[in-house]
Design a protein around this motif. Structure first.
Motif, PDB file in Angstrom:
ATOM      1  N   ILE A   1     -26.282 -17.703 -30.382  1.00 34.05           N
ATOM      2  CA  ILE A   1     -27.683 -18.029 -30.116  1.00 34.05           C
ATOM      3  C   ILE A   1     -28.352 -16.724 -29.698  1.00 34.05           C
ATOM      4  O   ILE A   1     -28.064 -16.180 -28.637  1.00 34.05           O
ATOM      5  N   TYR A   2     -29.229 -16.224 -30.552  1.00 32.84           N
ATOM      6  CA  TYR A   2     -29.823 -14.909 -30.302  1.00 32.84           C
ATOM      7  C   TYR A   2     -31.256 -15.078 -29.799  1.00 32.84           C
ATOM      8  O   TYR A   2     -32.122 -15.577 -30.506  1.00 32.84           O
ATOM      9  N   SER A   3     -31.487 -14.660 -28.570  1.00 30.55           N
ATOM     10  CA  SER A   3     -32.821 -14.688 -27.982  1.00 30.55           C
ATOM     11  C   SER A   3     -33.592 -13.473 -28.475  1.00 30.55           C
ATOM     12  O   SER A   3     -33.365 -12.349 -28.024  1.00 30.55           O
ATOM     13  N   ILE A   4     -34.500 -13.701 -29.403  1.00 29.63           N
ATOM     14  CA  ILE A   4     -35.279 -12.613 -29.991  1.00 29.63           C
ATOM     15  C   ILE A   4     -36.682 -12.607 -29.391  1.00 29.63           C
ATOM     16  O   ILE A   4     -37.211 -13.641 -29.007  1.00 29.63           O
ATOM     17  N   ASP A   5     -37.261 -11.423 -29.297  1.00 33.07           N
ATOM     18  CA  ASP A   5     -38.620 -11.335 -28.764  1.00 33.07           C
ATOM     19  C   ASP A   5     -39.221  -9.981 -29.085  1.00 33.07           C
ATOM     20  O   ASP A   5     -38.671  -9.219 -29.882  1.00 33.07           O
ATOM     21  N   TYR A   6     -40.322  -9.685 -28.438  1.00 27.00           N
ATOM     22  CA  TYR A   6     -41.081  -8.458 -28.656  1.00 27.00           C
ATOM     23  C   TYR A   6     -40.295  -7.196 -28.293  1.00 27.00           C
ATOM     24  O   TYR A   6     -40.623  -6.104 -28.745  1.00 27.00           O
ATOM     25  N   GLY A   7     -39.264  -7.319 -27.462  1.00 32.53           N
ATOM     26  CA  GLY A   7     -38.540  -6.139 -27.014  1.00 32.53           C
ATOM     27  C   GLY A   7     -37.260  -5.845 -27.760  1.00 32.53           C
ATOM     28  O   GLY A   7     -36.731  -4.737 -27.674  1.00 32.53           O
ATOM     29  N   THR A   8     -36.746  -6.818 -28.511  1.00 31.96           N
ATOM     30  CA  THR A   8     -35.425  -6.681 -29.126  1.00 31.96           C
ATOM     31  C   THR A   8     -35.309  -5.437 -29.994  1.00 31.96           C
ATOM     32  O   THR A   8     -34.351  -4.673 -29.890  1.00 31.96           O
ATOM     33  N   ILE A   9     -36.294  -5.229 -30.852  1.00 28.48           N
ATOM     34  CA  ILE A   9     -36.238  -4.105 -31.794  1.00 28.48           C
ATOM     35  C   ILE A   9     -37.308  -3.061 -31.494  1.00 28.48           C
ATOM     36  O   ILE A   9     -37.681  -2.278 -32.368  1.00 28.48           O
ATOM     37  N   ALA A  10     -37.791  -3.040 -30.251  1.00 28.47           N
ATOM     38  CA  ALA A  10     -38.856  -2.105 -29.879  1.00 28.47           C
ATOM     39  C   ALA A  10     -38.352  -0.665 -29.782  1.00 28.47           C
ATOM     40  O   ALA A  10     -39.145   0.262 -29.651  1.00 28.47           O
ATOM     41  N   GLY A  11     -37.060  -0.494 -29.843  1.00 30.53           N
ATOM     42  CA  GLY A  11     -36.463   0.830 -29.736  1.00 30.53           C
ATOM     43  C   GLY A  11     -35.007   0.661 -29.359  1.00 30.53           C
ATOM     44  O   GLY A  11     -34.431  -0.407 -29.533  1.00 30.53           O
ATOM     45  N   ILE A  12     -34.405   1.704 -28.831  1.00 24.99           N
ATOM     46  CA  ILE A  12     -33.027   1.600 -28.354  1.00 24.99           C
ATOM     47  C   ILE A  12     -32.982   1.955 -26.878  1.00 24.99           C
ATOM     48  O   ILE A  12     -33.763   2.771 -26.390  1.00 24.99           O
TER      49      ILE A  12
ATOM     50  N   MET B   1     -22.506 -10.788 -39.159  1.00 28.38           N
ATOM     51  CA  MET B   1     -22.254 -12.179 -38.774  1.00 28.38           C
ATOM     52  C   MET B   1     -22.257 -13.091 -40.004  1.00 28.38           C
ATOM     53  O   MET B   1     -21.461 -14.035 -40.101  1.00 28.38           O
ATOM     54  N   HIS B   2     -23.135 -12.791 -40.943  1.00 29.49           N
ATOM     55  CA  HIS B   2     -23.192 -13.586 -42.177  1.00 29.49           C
ATOM     56  C   HIS B   2     -21.899 -13.437 -42.979  1.00 29.49           C
ATOM     57  O   HIS B   2     -21.338 -14.433 -43.460  1.00 29.49           O
ATOM     58  N   VAL B   3     -21.426 -12.207 -43.114  1.00 29.57           N
ATOM     59  CA  VAL B   3     -20.195 -11.948 -43.867  1.00 29.57           C
ATOM     60  C   VAL B   3     -19.007 -12.658 -43.211  1.00 29.57           C
ATOM     61  O   VAL B   3     -18.124 -13.187 -43.903  1.00 29.57           O
ATOM     62  N   LYS B   4     -19.010 -12.700 -41.890  1.00 30.94           N
ATOM     63  CA  LYS B   4     -17.905 -13.325 -41.151  1.00 30.94           C
ATOM     64  C   LYS B   4     -18.056 -14.843 -41.054  1.00 30.94           C
ATOM     65  O   LYS B   4     -17.200 -15.511 -40.449  1.00 30.94           O
ATOM     66  N   GLY B   5     -19.127 -15.386 -41.618  1.00 32.47           N
ATOM     67  CA  GLY B   5     -19.307 -16.829 -41.616  1.00 32.47           C
ATOM     68  C   GLY B   5     -19.733 -17.413 -40.278  1.00 32.47           C
ATOM     69  O   GLY B   5     -19.500 -18.599 -40.012  1.00 32.47           O
ATOM     70  N   LYS B   6     -20.366 -16.595 -39.438  1.00 31.85           N
ATOM     71  CA  LYS B   6     -20.803 -17.072 -38.135  1.00 31.85           C
ATOM     72  C   LYS B   6     -22.108 -17.862 -38.243  1.00 31.85           C
ATOM     73  O   LYS B   6     -22.927 -17.614 -39.123  1.00 31.85           O
ATOM     74  N   ASN B   7     -22.262 -18.786 -37.328  1.00 31.72           N
ATOM     75  CA  ASN B   7     -23.469 -19.593 -37.249  1.00 31.72           C
ATOM     76  C   ASN B   7     -24.439 -18.912 -36.286  1.00 31.72           C
ATOM     77  O   ASN B   7     -24.131 -18.742 -35.116  1.00 31.72           O
ATOM     78  N   VAL B   8     -25.599 -18.502 -36.767  1.00 28.97           N
ATOM     79  CA  VAL B   8     -26.580 -17.787 -35.946  1.00 28.97           C
ATOM     80  C   VAL B   8     -27.831 -18.639 -35.798  1.00 28.97           C
ATOM     81  O   VAL B   8     -28.313 -19.236 -36.770  1.00 28.97           O
ATOM     82  N   ILE B   9     -28.351 -18.700 -34.582  1.00 22.11           N
ATOM     83  CA  ILE B   9     -29.597 -19.408 -34.293  1.00 22.11           C
ATOM     84  C   ILE B   9     -30.536 -18.440 -33.585  1.00 22.11           C
ATOM     85  O   ILE B   9     -30.157 -17.834 -32.569  1.00 22.11           O
TER      86      ILE B   9
ATOM     87  N   ILE C   1     -34.952 -20.903 -36.794  1.00 27.61           N
ATOM     88  CA  ILE C   1     -35.688 -20.308 -35.678  1.00 27.61           C
ATOM     89  C   ILE C   1     -36.279 -21.432 -34.832  1.00 27.61           C
ATOM     90  O   ILE C   1     -37.008 -22.286 -35.338  1.00 27.61           O
ATOM     91  N   LEU C   2     -35.965 -21.403 -33.550  1.00 30.11           N
ATOM     92  CA  LEU C   2     -36.528 -22.367 -32.609  1.00 30.11           C
ATOM     93  C   LEU C   2     -37.508 -21.623 -31.705  1.00 30.11           C
ATOM     94  O   LEU C   2     -37.120 -20.683 -31.002  1.00 30.11           O
ATOM     95  N   ASP C   3     -38.766 -22.049 -31.726  1.00 25.04           N
ATOM     96  CA  ASP C   3     -39.831 -21.341 -31.020  1.00 25.04           C
ATOM     97  C   ASP C   3     -40.335 -22.176 -29.847  1.00 25.04           C
ATOM     98  O   ASP C   3     -40.860 -23.274 -30.027  1.00 25.04           O
ATOM     99  N   TYR C   4     -40.188 -21.625 -28.627  1.00 31.87           N
ATOM    100  CA  TYR C   4     -40.624 -22.333 -27.416  1.00 31.87           C
ATOM    101  C   TYR C   4     -41.740 -21.575 -26.693  1.00 31.87           C
ATOM    102  O   TYR C   4     -41.997 -21.833 -25.519  1.00 31.87           O
ATOM    103  N   THR C   5     -42.412 -20.689 -27.415  1.00 31.43           N
ATOM    104  CA  THR C   5     -43.459 -19.881 -26.786  1.00 31.43           C
ATOM    105  C   THR C   5     -44.792 -20.608 -26.693  1.00 31.43           C
ATOM    106  O   THR C   5     -45.750 -20.067 -26.116  1.00 31.43           O
TER     107      THR C   5
END
Length: 312
Positions: free
Chosen positions: A110-121, A225-233, A268-272
């Motif tokens: 379960i990946y919590s994505i938001d405005y900061g995830t890919i904002a940089g490193i 994760m896709h190649v390994k057959g993982k379930n991602v949300i 994608i589940l959106d609770y914003t």
């Protein structure tokens, strides 16, 4: 000259022994510590976890997703890998370190994505959290060295890495190892603070930005994760409505994550936009839920995952 060299070698040897003993002592204490900077890593190293489900993300994952509720509703064994003050590079490296240390891979992320995830490193923030493992887990040090850029002295001279930040380790706490009033539960941090006026809301407008480096890391992880057959949300967890409204270009964020989700058939589940986002009773600042808010959100999320049958 010869005697000088011999004396110098003796002094250097004594210093090396003292530094080595000090390094072993302090590192061992830190590996047993419940101080917040070290507790997350210590739990991964010291416990046998083998979880079906893991939660990934930043501090918003760390304090928003309660595994106790997830486990109860979904009948799974979950763990929160949320990483305080981190972006995608640290989040991904922690996931792979977890899998290596535990010799285990979860079925669902379960990946919590938001405005900061890919904002940089994330680079040097709280890099001291890795120090206790430098000489017991070189793979961890080398993995994070890609971004932290530890010096050669830090990496190879005992105790040197502690010298420049010794006071930051709360020496008394390390030596006495006090128990946290409320230790993490399966990586999750309960935050019982009440809402305080947030400087972010009183400031200028914010703008969503991302870097190609961070986006590449994120895409590579999802591809793996896709190649390994993982379930991602993917999950957008709650934020204060006023906070989200201050962001310019937020539509671009939804577009980027939406395209990745479409490529790999990720829900994608959106609770914003839930009612919880309109009431600061459930937050301790504009971007982070308190315990009450986290429990309400996690229960709704868990029931939605169950109703939508997203674990199968």
């Amino acid at each position: 000259m010869k005697q000088f060299i011999i004396k110098l070698a003796i002094y250097a040897g004594i210093i090396l022994v003292v530094f080595t003993v000090a390094d072993i002592f302090l590192s061992q204490r830190l590996r047993q510590s419940n101080i917040i900077e070290f507790q997350a890593w210590n739990n991964i190293y010291n416990q046998e976890l083998r979880n079906d489900v893991v939660i990934m993300g930043s501090s918003r994952a760390f304090v928003h997703f309660n595994p106790r509720i997830i486990d109860s509703v979904l009948n799974v064994n979950s763990y929160n890998l949320g990483y305080n003050a981190s972006r995608v590079n640290r989040q991904v490296e922690r996931y792979y370190a977890y899998c290596r240390i535990q010799n285990w891979e979860p079925n669902t992320i379960i990946y919590s994505i938001d405005y900061g995830t890919i904002a940089g490193i994330t680079t040097n923030f709280e890099k001291e959290q890795f120090y206790p493992y430098f000489f017991t887990d070189r793979e961890l040090m080398e993995a994070f060295d890609k971004y932290q850029h530890f010096s050669l002295l830090d990496k190879y001279v005992p105790f040197w890495r502690y010298c420049t930040c010794f006071l930051d380790f709360h020496v008394y706490d390390v030596l006495t190892n006090p128990e946290e009033k409320e230790p993490f539960y399966k990586g999750f941090k309960n935050n019982r603070m009440k809402y305080e006026d947030d400087l972010v809301l009183s400031g200028d407008s914010l703008e969503f930005t991302y870097t190609e480096e961070a986006l590449t890391i994120f895409k590579a992880y999802i591809q793996d994760m896709h190649v390994k057959g993982k379930n991602v949300i993917f999950v957008y967890s709650p934020v204060c409505t006023e906070f989200l409204q201050k962001f310019k270009g937020i539509g671009r964020m939804y577009q980027i994550y939406g395209e990745i989700a479409a490529d790999y058939n990720i829900p994608i589940l959106d609770y914003t936009h839930e009612s919880i986002c309109n009431d600061t009773l459930y937050f301790y600042n504009a971007a982070h839920l308190n315990k009450r808010g986290a429990d309400i959100f996690t229960l709704q999320l868990s029931n939605d995952i169950k109703r939508m049958n997203l674990l199968n």
